[in-house]
Design a protein around this motif. Sequence first.
Motif, PDB file in Angstrom:
ATOM      1  N   ARG A   1       0.625  -1.148  -0.064  1.00  0.00           N
ATOM      2  CA  ARG A   1       0.067  -0.018   0.093  1.00  0.00           C
ATOM      3  C   ARG A   1       0.697   1.241   0.113  1.00  0.00           C
ATOM      4  O   ARG A   1       2.031   1.304   0.593  1.00  0.00           O
ATOM      5  CB  ARG A   1      -0.819  -0.026   1.280  1.00  0.00           C
ATOM      6  CG  ARG A   1      -2.029   0.984   1.320  1.00  0.00           C
ATOM      7  CD  ARG A   1      -3.359   1.013   2.138  1.00  0.00           C
ATOM      8  NE  ARG A   1      -2.849   1.108   3.544  1.00  0.00           N
ATOM      9  CZ  ARG A   1      -3.506   0.875   4.560  1.00  0.00           C
ATOM     10  NH1 ARG A   1      -4.895   0.578   4.223  1.00  0.00           N
ATOM     11  NH2 ARG A   1      -3.095   1.104   5.696  1.00  0.00           N
TER      12      ARG A   1
ATOM     13  N   ARG B   1       0.826   5.479   0.390  1.00  0.00           N
ATOM     14  CA  ARG B   1      -0.058   6.786   1.134  1.00  0.00           C
ATOM     15  C   ARG B   1       0.603   8.069   0.834  1.00  0.00           C
ATOM     16  O   ARG B   1       1.768   8.250   0.836  1.00  0.00           O
ATOM     17  CB  ARG B   1      -0.220   6.376   2.457  1.00  0.00           C
ATOM     18  CG  ARG B   1      -0.967   5.135   2.924  1.00  0.00           C
ATOM     19  CD  ARG B   1      -1.045   4.760   4.333  1.00  0.00           C
ATOM     20  NE  ARG B   1      -1.374   5.497   5.256  1.00  0.00           N
ATOM     21  CZ  ARG B   1      -1.448   5.194   6.725  1.00  0.00           C
ATOM     22  NH1 ARG B   1      -1.109   4.061   7.030  1.00  0.00           N
ATOM     23  NH2 ARG B   1      -2.001   6.408   7.282  1.00  0.00           N
TER      24      ARG B   1
ATOM     25  N   GLU C   1      -7.824   2.948  -2.639  1.00  0.00           N
ATOM     26  CA  GLU C   1      -8.424   2.235  -1.568  1.00  0.00           C
ATOM     27  C   GLU C   1      -9.111   3.138  -0.674  1.00  0.00           C
ATOM     28  O   GLU C   1     -10.367   2.797  -0.149  1.00  0.00           O
ATOM     29  CB  GLU C   1      -7.325   1.594  -0.876  1.00  0.00           C
ATOM     30  CG  GLU C   1      -6.855   0.146  -1.418  1.00  0.00           C
ATOM     31  CD  GLU C   1      -6.173  -0.624  -0.440  1.00  0.00           C
ATOM     32  OE1 GLU C   1      -5.606   0.006   0.576  1.00  0.00           O
ATOM     33  OE2 GLU C   1      -5.994  -1.789  -0.685  1.00  0.00           O
ATOM     34  N   ARG C   2      -8.491   4.341  -0.270  1.00  0.00           N
ATOM     35  CA  ARG C   2      -9.146   4.916   0.817  1.00  0.00           C
ATOM     36  C   ARG C   2      -8.928   6.456   0.669  1.00  0.00           C
ATOM     37  O   ARG C   2      -7.962   6.989   0.352  1.00  0.00           O
ATOM     38  CB  ARG C   2      -8.764   4.604   2.124  1.00  0.00           C
ATOM     39  CG  ARG C   2      -9.003   5.170   3.381  1.00  0.00           C
ATOM     40  CD  ARG C   2      -8.528   4.256   4.524  1.00  0.00           C
ATOM     41  NE  ARG C   2      -9.392   3.143   4.854  1.00  0.00           N
ATOM     42  CZ  ARG C   2      -8.855   2.267   5.633  1.00  0.00           C
ATOM     43  NH1 ARG C   2      -7.634   2.257   6.064  1.00  0.00           N
ATOM     44  NH2 ARG C   2      -9.662   1.065   5.621  1.00  0.00           N
ATOM     45  N   ASN C   3      -9.704   7.399   1.347  1.00  0.00           N
ATOM     46  CA  ASN C   3      -9.480   8.852   1.487  1.00  0.00           C
ATOM     47  C   ASN C   3      -9.611   8.904   3.073  1.00  0.00           C
ATOM     48  O   ASN C   3     -10.976   8.395   3.487  1.00  0.00           O
ATOM     49  CB  ASN C   3     -10.278   9.737   0.500  1.00  0.00           C
ATOM     50  CG  ASN C   3      -9.924  11.067   0.982  1.00  0.00           C
ATOM     51  OD1 ASN C   3      -8.657  11.314   0.491  1.00  0.00           O
ATOM     52  ND2 ASN C   3     -10.943  11.830   1.524  1.00  0.00           N
ATOM     53  N   ARG C   4      -8.970   9.805   3.605  1.00  0.00           N
ATOM     54  CA  ARG C   4      -9.150  10.060   5.159  1.00  0.00           C
ATOM     55  C   ARG C   4      -8.706  11.653   5.280  1.00  0.00           C
ATOM     56  O   ARG C   4      -7.729  11.918   4.859  1.00  0.00           O
ATOM     57  CB  ARG C   4      -8.168   9.029   5.945  1.00  0.00           C
ATOM     58  CG  ARG C   4      -8.078   9.444   7.570  1.00  0.00           C
ATOM     59  CD  ARG C   4      -7.269   8.409   8.281  1.00  0.00           C
ATOM     60  NE  ARG C   4      -7.420   7.235   7.994  1.00  0.00           N
ATOM     61  CZ  ARG C   4      -6.556   6.224   8.646  1.00  0.00           C
ATOM     62  NH1 ARG C   4      -5.516   6.200   9.013  1.00  0.00           N
ATOM     63  NH2 ARG C   4      -6.891   4.888   8.138  1.00  0.00           N
TER      64      ARG C   4
ATOM     65  N   GLN D   1     -13.620   8.968   7.066  1.00  0.00           N
ATOM     66  CA  GLN D   1     -13.063   8.153   6.401  1.00  0.00           C
ATOM     67  C   GLN D   1     -13.905   7.373   5.178  1.00  0.00           C
ATOM     68  O   GLN D   1     -14.748   6.798   5.696  1.00  0.00           O
ATOM     69  CB  GLN D   1     -12.251   6.905   7.480  1.00  0.00           C
ATOM     70  CG  GLN D   1     -11.468   5.822   6.575  1.00  0.00           C
ATOM     71  CD  GLN D   1     -10.718   4.957   7.675  1.00  0.00           C
ATOM     72  OE1 GLN D   1      -9.614   5.381   8.175  1.00  0.00           O
ATOM     73  NE2 GLN D   1     -11.166   3.757   8.028  1.00  0.00           N
TER      74      GLN D   1
ATOM     75  N   ASP E   1     -13.826   4.480   2.422  1.00  0.00           N
ATOM     76  CA  ASP E   1     -13.321   3.345   2.115  1.00  0.00           C
ATOM     77  C   ASP E   1     -13.811   2.885   0.560  1.00  0.00           C
ATOM     78  O   ASP E   1     -15.236   2.955   0.389  1.00  0.00           O
ATOM     79  CB  ASP E   1     -13.419   2.063   2.897  1.00  0.00           C
ATOM     80  CG  ASP E   1     -12.658   2.351   4.180  1.00  0.00           C
ATOM     81  OD1 ASP E   1     -11.637   3.126   4.143  1.00  0.00           O
ATOM     82  OD2 ASP E   1     -13.097   1.954   5.318  1.00  0.00           O
ATOM     83  N   TYR E   2     -13.109   2.456  -0.405  1.00  0.00           N
ATOM     84  CA  TYR E   2     -13.496   1.936  -1.800  1.00  0.00           C
ATOM     85  C   TYR E   2     -13.200   0.523  -1.911  1.00  0.00           C
ATOM     86  O   TYR E   2     -11.887   0.280  -2.342  1.00  0.00           O
ATOM     87  CB  TYR E   2     -12.950   2.924  -2.841  1.00  0.00           C
ATOM     88  CG  TYR E   2     -13.190   2.399  -4.192  1.00  0.00           C
ATOM     89  CD1 TYR E   2     -14.700   2.600  -4.583  1.00  0.00           C
ATOM     90  CD2 TYR E   2     -12.389   1.801  -5.012  1.00  0.00           C
ATOM     91  CE1 TYR E   2     -15.166   2.346  -5.813  1.00  0.00           C
ATOM     92  CE2 TYR E   2     -12.863   1.336  -6.289  1.00  0.00           C
ATOM     93  CZ  TYR E   2     -14.289   1.798  -6.813  1.00  0.00           C
ATOM     94  OH  TYR E   2     -14.632   1.425  -8.199  1.00  0.00           O
TER      95      TYR E   2
ATOM     96  N   SER F   1     -14.511  -0.655   7.913  1.00  0.00           N
ATOM     97  CA  SER F   1     -15.509   0.180   7.546  1.00  0.00           C
ATOM     98  C   SER F   1     -14.997   1.561   7.668  1.00  0.00           C
ATOM     99  O   SER F   1     -14.683   2.058   8.381  1.00  0.00           O
ATOM    100  CB  SER F   1     -16.822  -0.292   8.329  1.00  0.00           C
ATOM    101  OG  SER F   1     -17.103  -1.683   8.167  1.00  0.00           O
ATOM    102  N   GLY F   2     -15.628   2.253   6.380  1.00  0.00           N
ATOM    103  CA  GLY F   2     -15.806   3.704   6.526  1.00  0.00           C
ATOM    104  C   GLY F   2     -16.496   4.344   7.500  1.00  0.00           C
ATOM    105  O   GLY F   2     -17.772   3.777   7.560  1.00  0.00           O
TER     106      GLY F   2
END
Length: 236
Positions: A134, A136, A173-176, A198, A200-201, A207-208
């Motif tokens: 991953r 980031r 994958e994700r945005n935070r 958060q 999540d995709y 879990s988002g």
Amino acid sequence: MKKIIVLLLFFITTVTKSQNELGSWNIINVNMKIDSKINVFTEAQLRSLSFYNQFHYYEFKAGVSYKINPNFSVTSGIGSYNTYSEGGDFELPMKNKEIRSWFQINMKNPLQFITFEHRYRAEQRFTSNGYRNRFRYRIGATMPLNGKKIVPKSFYLSVWDELFFTDKEPYFERNRLFVGGGYEFNKKIAFQMGYIYQFDYKINDESGRDFLNIALLYNFDLTKKEEKEFTPATTD
């Protein structure tokens, strides 16, 4: 007046929600300065999907950071990350049990009243669902409210956004997002609070959710020299 503004920001960003239940995201971070170049850190986190209920996640991690110059540093770390099922406190079966290592680069861009930071991280994730890479990227900004620098007895604002990618589909994958602020009691201790959103995709390790984020930050100078400035920040 500035104290009231900070409290209002915390209130607006953490309780004005219409769809999802607010979870909790709790952090204790300890940073130890070994010398002018090397810092050692450790951090623990505990999260819940409801407001201090349905605890589903905890992590422990530690690492070392090397400062190449005041605005450029490299970091390496390793940790244990554990995610449980939804519906209760540490509900079984576990969704993911993970050992994670990472390497990252930090770059700061200090201006007169605000400091911008860019963080690039590559993670190696040994999970119960297999190995994953991953990547980031986080951009953040920190601004003192009652002075030009964050010094003891300073209030400050902090905002950052982080994107998560992988080398397999789906690549995103994700945005935070974090919005909040804090108070530096002295050059060793700071308190920070804010709101984390958060998204999540198509990933299944967490879990988002929307979270109230509370962090206690400890900074210790083992060289016994007076720190010029302590900029509060969490590791993750």
